[in-house]
Design a protein around this motif. Sequence first.
Motif, PDB file in Angstrom:
ATOM      1  N   VAL A  66     -13.180  22.718 -21.579  1.00 56.75           N
ATOM      2  CA  VAL A  66     -11.771  23.101 -21.583  1.00 56.75           C
ATOM      3  C   VAL A  66     -11.071  22.468 -20.383  1.00 56.75           C
ATOM      4  O   VAL A  66     -11.721  21.981 -19.446  1.00 56.75           O
ATOM      5  N   VAL A  67      -9.754  22.470 -20.414  1.00 53.91           N
ATOM      6  CA  VAL A  67      -8.963  21.980 -19.286  1.00 53.91           C
ATOM      7  C   VAL A  67      -8.870  23.102 -18.257  1.00 53.91           C
ATOM      8  O   VAL A  67      -8.383  24.191 -18.555  1.00 53.91           O
ATOM      9  N   SER A  68      -9.374  22.838 -17.074  1.00 57.40           N
ATOM     10  CA  SER A  68      -9.367  23.845 -16.009  1.00 57.40           C
ATOM     11  C   SER A  68      -8.100  23.705 -15.174  1.00 57.40           C
ATOM     12  O   SER A  68      -7.865  22.658 -14.560  1.00 57.40           O
ATOM     13  N   VAL A  69      -7.282  24.760 -15.172  1.00 55.37           N
ATOM     14  CA  VAL A  69      -6.019  24.761 -14.428  1.00 55.37           C
ATOM     15  C   VAL A  69      -6.114  25.808 -13.322  1.00 55.37           C
ATOM     16  O   VAL A  69      -6.350  26.986 -13.598  1.00 55.37           O
ATOM     17  N   THR A  70      -5.966  25.376 -12.087  1.00 52.83           N
ATOM     18  CA  THR A  70      -6.015  26.302 -10.950  1.00 52.83           C
ATOM     19  C   THR A  70      -4.653  26.305 -10.269  1.00 52.83           C
ATOM     20  O   THR A  70      -4.129  25.245  -9.917  1.00 52.83           O
ATOM     21  N   LEU A  71      -4.102  27.498 -10.106  1.00 51.97           N
ATOM     22  CA  LEU A  71      -2.794  27.647  -9.479  1.00 51.97           C
ATOM     23  C   LEU A  71      -2.954  28.325  -8.125  1.00 51.97           C
ATOM     24  O   LEU A  71      -3.457  29.442  -8.029  1.00 51.97           O
ATOM     25  N   TYR A  72      -2.513  27.634  -7.083  1.00 49.75           N
ATOM     26  CA  TYR A  72      -2.445  28.193  -5.733  1.00 49.75           C
ATOM     27  C   TYR A  72      -0.986  28.615  -5.534  1.00 49.75           C
ATOM     28  O   TYR A  72      -0.080  27.786  -5.619  1.00 49.75           O
ATOM     29  N   TYR A  73      -0.780  29.881  -5.255  1.00 51.98           N
ATOM     30  CA  TYR A  73       0.589  30.404  -5.302  1.00 51.98           C
ATOM     31  C   TYR A  73       0.771  31.591  -4.373  1.00 51.98           C
ATOM     32  O   TYR A  73      -0.184  32.065  -3.733  1.00 51.98           O
ATOM     33  N   GLU A  74       2.003  32.072  -4.316  1.00 52.98           N
ATOM     34  CA  GLU A  74       2.367  33.274  -3.567  1.00 52.98           C
ATOM     35  C   GLU A  74       3.064  34.238  -4.508  1.00 52.98           C
ATOM     36  O   GLU A  74       3.841  33.821  -5.375  1.00 52.98           O
ATOM     37  N   SER A  75       2.821  35.514  -4.317  1.00 55.96           N
ATOM     38  CA  SER A  75       3.303  36.512  -5.275  1.00 55.96           C
ATOM     39  C   SER A  75       4.821  36.635  -5.307  1.00 55.96           C
ATOM     40  O   SER A  75       5.386  36.983  -6.347  1.00 55.96           O
ATOM     41  N   LEU A  76       5.501  36.362  -4.206  1.00 56.57           N
ATOM     42  CA  LEU A  76       6.963  36.526  -4.166  1.00 56.57           C
ATOM     43  C   LEU A  76       7.712  35.200  -4.060  1.00 56.57           C
ATOM     44  O   LEU A  76       8.939  35.199  -3.885  1.00 56.57           O
ATOM     45  N   CYS A  77       7.025  34.096  -4.183  1.00 59.17           N
ATOM     46  CA  CYS A  77       7.686  32.788  -4.159  1.00 59.17           C
ATOM     47  C   CYS A  77       8.460  32.602  -5.463  1.00 59.17           C
ATOM     48  O   CYS A  77       7.873  32.639  -6.546  1.00 59.17           O
ATOM     49  N   PRO A  78       9.767  32.408  -5.411  1.00 57.30           N
ATOM     50  CA  PRO A  78      10.550  32.265  -6.648  1.00 57.30           C
ATOM     51  C   PRO A  78      10.061  31.136  -7.551  1.00 57.30           C
ATOM     52  O   PRO A  78      10.011  31.291  -8.775  1.00 57.30           O
ATOM     53  N   ASP A  79       9.701  29.993  -6.961  1.00 52.73           N
ATOM     54  CA  ASP A  79       9.231  28.867  -7.769  1.00 52.73           C
ATOM     55  C   ASP A  79       7.882  29.169  -8.416  1.00 52.73           C
ATOM     56  O   ASP A  79       7.612  28.740  -9.549  1.00 52.73           O
ATOM     57  N   CYS A  80       7.025  29.896  -7.702  1.00 53.05           N
ATOM     58  CA  CYS A  80       5.735  30.292  -8.273  1.00 53.05           C
ATOM     59  C   CYS A  80       5.949  31.261  -9.433  1.00 53.05           C
ATOM     60  O   CYS A  80       5.304  31.137 -10.481  1.00 53.05           O
ATOM     61  N   ARG A  81       6.833  32.201  -9.252  1.00 56.08           N
ATOM     62  CA  ARG A  81       7.107  33.182 -10.303  1.00 56.08           C
ATOM     63  C   ARG A  81       7.659  32.486 -11.546  1.00 56.08           C
ATOM     64  O   ARG A  81       7.279  32.808 -12.680  1.00 56.08           O
ATOM     65  N   PHE A 149      -4.786  38.323 -15.978  1.00 53.55           N
ATOM     66  CA  PHE A 149      -3.674  37.385 -16.132  1.00 53.55           C
ATOM     67  C   PHE A 149      -2.484  38.084 -16.789  1.00 53.55           C
ATOM     68  O   PHE A 149      -1.327  37.879 -16.389  1.00 53.55           O
ATOM     69  N   HIS A 150      -2.747  38.921 -17.785  1.00 60.47           N
ATOM     70  CA  HIS A 150      -1.661  39.689 -18.403  1.00 60.47           C
ATOM     71  C   HIS A 150      -0.975  40.595 -17.374  1.00 60.47           C
ATOM     72  O   HIS A 150       0.258  40.708 -17.342  1.00 60.47           O
ATOM     73  N   ILE A 151      -1.771  41.248 -16.538  1.00 60.68           N
ATOM     74  CA  ILE A 151      -1.212  42.165 -15.536  1.00 60.68           C
ATOM     75  C   ILE A 151      -0.352  41.404 -14.538  1.00 60.68           C
ATOM     76  O   ILE A 151       0.764  41.824 -14.193  1.00 60.68           O
ATOM     77  N   ILE A 152      -0.855  40.270 -14.061  1.00 64.53           N
ATOM     78  CA  ILE A 152      -0.118  39.498 -13.064  1.00 64.53           C
ATOM     79  C   ILE A 152       1.148  38.898 -13.674  1.00 64.53           C
ATOM     80  O   ILE A 152       2.208  38.869 -13.031  1.00 64.53           O
ATOM     81  N   TYR A 153       1.064  38.445 -14.918  1.00 67.06           N
ATOM     82  CA  TYR A 153       2.286  37.977 -15.587  1.00 67.06           C
ATOM     83  C   TYR A 153       3.304  39.113 -15.677  1.00 67.06           C
ATOM     84  O   TYR A 153       4.502  38.916 -15.427  1.00 67.06           O
ATOM     85  N   CYS A 154       2.830  40.301 -16.036  1.00 65.31           N
ATOM     86  CA  CYS A 154       3.716  41.471 -16.128  1.00 65.31           C
ATOM     87  C   CYS A 154       4.403  41.724 -14.792  1.00 65.31           C
ATOM     88  O   CYS A 154       5.607  41.973 -14.733  1.00 65.31           O
ATOM     89  N   MET A 155       3.649  41.635 -13.712  1.00 67.66           N
ATOM     90  CA  MET A 155       4.219  41.843 -12.375  1.00 67.66           C
ATOM     91  C   MET A 155       5.227  40.758 -12.027  1.00 67.66           C
ATOM     92  O   MET A 155       6.351  41.047 -11.592  1.00 67.66           O
ATOM     93  N   GLU A 156       4.827  39.505 -12.212  1.00 69.56           N
ATOM     94  CA  GLU A 156       5.667  38.394 -11.785  1.00 69.56           C
ATOM     95  C   GLU A 156       6.939  38.260 -12.617  1.00 69.56           C
ATOM     96  O   GLU A 156       7.931  37.685 -12.153  1.00 69.56           O
ATOM     97  N   SER A 157       6.936  38.777 -13.825  1.00 68.09           N
ATOM     98  CA  SER A 157       8.131  38.711 -14.670  1.00 68.09           C
ATOM     99  C   SER A 157       9.029  39.927 -14.497  1.00 68.09           C
ATOM    100  O   SER A 157      10.095  40.007 -15.113  1.00 68.09           O
ATOM    101  N   SER A 158       8.621  40.864 -13.653  1.00 70.08           N
ATOM    102  CA  SER A 158       9.410  42.072 -13.415  1.00 70.08           C
ATOM    103  C   SER A 158      10.458  41.829 -12.324  1.00 70.08           C
ATOM    104  O   SER A 158      10.318  40.907 -11.512  1.00 70.08           O
ATOM    105  N   ALA A 159      11.459  42.670 -12.310  1.00 66.04           N
ATOM    106  CA  ALA A 159      12.493  42.546 -11.280  1.00 66.04           C
ATOM    107  C   ALA A 159      11.912  42.793  -9.898  1.00 66.04           C
ATOM    108  O   ALA A 159      12.315  42.169  -8.916  1.00 66.04           O
ATOM    109  N   ASP A 160      10.971  43.724  -9.801  1.00 69.60           N
ATOM    110  CA  ASP A 160      10.327  44.067  -8.531  1.00 69.60           C
ATOM    111  C   ASP A 160       8.817  43.934  -8.720  1.00 69.60           C
ATOM    112  O   ASP A 160       8.195  44.781  -9.373  1.00 69.60           O
TER     113      ASP A 160
END
Length: 260
Positions: A66-81, A149-160
């Motif tokens: 499979v294609v391995s995709v690794t994301l290095y990010y920050e939880s509150l970075c607007p571009d990461c979100r 991943f579902h949980i983190i998407y849920c968090m990152e797509s939330s207003a807070d």
Amino acid sequence: MKLSGILAVLLLVYTERSGFGMCHPKPACRYPPSQWCRSLEIAIECRVEKQCMEVNATRPNQAVPVVSVTLYYESLCPDCREFITQQLFPTWTMLQDIMAVTLVPYGNAKVHQSFLSNSPFTCQHGEPECRGNMIEACILHLTERTLAFHIIYCMESSADVLSAAQSCLWLYAPSVPWSRVDSCVKGDLGYQLMRANALMTRALNPAHTHVPWITFNGEYTEENEDKAMSSLFQLVCHLYKGVKPPACTGAPVRLDRSFC
């Protein structure tokens, strides 16, 4: 076994058309549609074993990496979100049979030389981001990868992001009590996870200069990152070396359909 996003959509359409939609009550099972074909037991409980057998017949060759995709990010970075919610999660939903996602919440954080401080990390967007990074690191450690991943998407797509963490955990992983995540965040485990993420981020070659920072099969190129930011879906389809799944080719998938 995993169910690719496009096939999950087809499964939903098919089950609605075959009696699980408006004509009959919703299937009495404890799992979201994305999990219906994860195992035979779940498929039987949700009354979709026939549909899962049909959907699984279209799976790509599992012998091809499979294609391995690794994301290095920050939880509150607007571009990461934005990348997580508009590119990474939708693409993974459609192509999860041919791609694997690894999330590394740390980004541009800094580790204090001394760990005597109660807050050994400083983050680009302040203390709330450090807490968000650690919450997501703990969720990744305590829950199965797909659910995490579902949980983190849920968090990152939330207003807070931070306020949504507990409800997102309950929604996708109700068997994991929030107290376990809270203990991880407040205890030594959370710091160990963040130190591991710091080491992974520091080991990048070339060194990261911004976030989101995306590698494919362990390698970073500016060209691939540019393509990922505009159309990650097309890039993953291009990088996959096996026979392209229907989602990549646009080929129709014929299922046995009925109507009510």
